[in-house]
Design a protein around this motif. Structure first.
Motif, short mmCIF file in Angstrom:
data_model
loop_
_atom_site.label_atom_id
_atom_site.label_comp_id
_atom_site.label_asym_id
_atom_site.label_seq_id
_atom_site.Cartn_x
_atom_site.Cartn_y
_atom_site.Cartn_z
N GLY A 241 0.78 -1.22 0.00
CA GLY A 241 0.00 0.00 0.00
C GLY A 241 0.81 1.27 0.00
O GLY A 241 0.25 2.37 0.07
N ASP A 242 2.12 1.16 -0.10
CA ASP A 242 3.01 2.32 0.01
C ASP A 242 3.51 2.79 -1.34
O ASP A 242 3.73 1.99 -2.26
CB ASP A 242 4.23 1.97 0.87
CG ASP A 242 3.86 1.71 2.32
OD1 ASP A 242 2.75 2.10 2.72
OD2 ASP A 242 4.69 1.13 3.04
N ALA A 243 3.73 4.09 -1.43
CA ALA A 243 4.37 4.65 -2.62
C ALA A 243 5.82 4.22 -2.68
O ALA A 243 6.44 3.85 -1.68
CB ALA A 243 4.26 6.16 -2.61
N ALA A 244 6.38 4.27 -3.88
CA ALA A 244 7.78 3.92 -4.09
C ALA A 244 8.51 5.09 -4.71
O ALA A 244 7.92 5.94 -5.37
CB ALA A 244 7.90 2.69 -4.98
N SER A 245 9.81 5.11 -4.49
CA SER A 245 10.66 6.13 -5.10
C SER A 245 11.98 5.51 -5.51
O SER A 245 12.41 4.49 -4.94
CB SER A 245 10.90 7.29 -4.13
OG SER A 245 11.52 6.82 -2.94
#
Length: 265
Positions: A241-245
């Motif tokens: 559920g987390d954004a990635a970079s």
């Protein structure tokens, strides 16, 4: 109180590069800088590391449970001293048992291995990050068959560890076609990396995109065999559920290859 840790997919470079000097080591300078900088970006020092390396495949997801793992020099043609290097991080048998329990609770096959040592996908990534080797490390295998869905499911099963002080690291490479390093790999590595840069940041639909990774531009040129990509599936599954970079990126690795690493959460 333990803070939830991010997960990472790390491009790990070639062979025993952190233990070498000269041009080969310098070719990894940007990668090395990114790995050295990574611990300072964490909310707290991890209590332990769970390392999923592209260089270990078993019929079941297999966990190293030795209290003091040895070394596995799974490369060839490098200077003699690179077959004597040691990364003396302790193991963590209690964490190994916790990992087995989580995998089995998810209905996935799990096994233990008390004999295997750290392979270069593990120790050559960890040496720049934690040079004092003062964080316990448990290594976990891929599963033969290399099914993306199984490795995403593995990541989901391991997600609770993020709240227990365990840093989940997937060690592979964003481009792994050994015949095309250098200028011949410039176009396919850039094409596949461009897909990664667009497919990973948003969690919405990311799992579906990863399951269909082979349809991405130049996918099967970038990964004729997908073992170096599957640690990404585990890292993404554990942070679904987390954004990635992107935390490491260069366009001239080994003379022309585009390479990247990614943080989730």
């Amino acid at each position: 109180m333990t803070t939830r840790l991010p997960t990472f997919f790390l491009s790990h470079g070639g062979g025993p590069w952190p233990f070498m000097d000269g041009d080969y080591r310098r070719a990894h300078a940007k990668l090395e800088a990114s790995l050295r900088a990574l611990p300072a970006t964490l909310p707290e020092k991890p209590k332990a590391i769970l390392m999923i390396s592209a260089h270990w495949e078993e019929t079941a997801f297999t966990v190293m449970d030795a209290p003091a793992p040895g070394m596995l020099y799974d490369y060839g043609g490098f200077p003699p001293h690179t077959y004597e290097v040691v990364y003396p991080a302790p193991g963590d048998p209690a964490l190994a048992e916790r990992v087995v329990a989580l995998i089995e609770a998810a209905g996935l096959p799990a096994a233990r291995d008390s004999q295997r040592g750290f392979d270069h996908g593990a120790f050559c990534t960890l040496a720049p990050m934690f040079p004092q080797a003062d964080v316990p490390v448990v290594q976990l295998s891929l599963k033969r068959g290399l099914e993306p869905a199984e490795h995403l499911a593995l990541g989901r099963a391991l997600a609770p560890l993020r709240d227990e002080g365990v840093l989940i690291l997937g060690s592979g490479f964003s481009f792994h076609n050994l015949r095309l390093y250098g200028l011949s790999g410039r176009e396919p590595s850039a094409a596949f990396d461009g897909w990664l840069q667009s497919a990973l940041p948003s969690p919405a639909g990311r799992a579906e995109r990863l399951l269909a990774w082979a349809l991405a531009p130049a996918a099967r040129i970038a990964h004729p065999r997908e073992e170096h990509l599957l640690p990404l599936m585990v890292a993404a599954g554990a942070a679904e559920g987390d954004a990635a970079s992107c935390n490491y990126h260069e366009t001239d690795f080994m003379g022309g290859v585009t390479a990247s690493s990614f943080r989730f959460g």
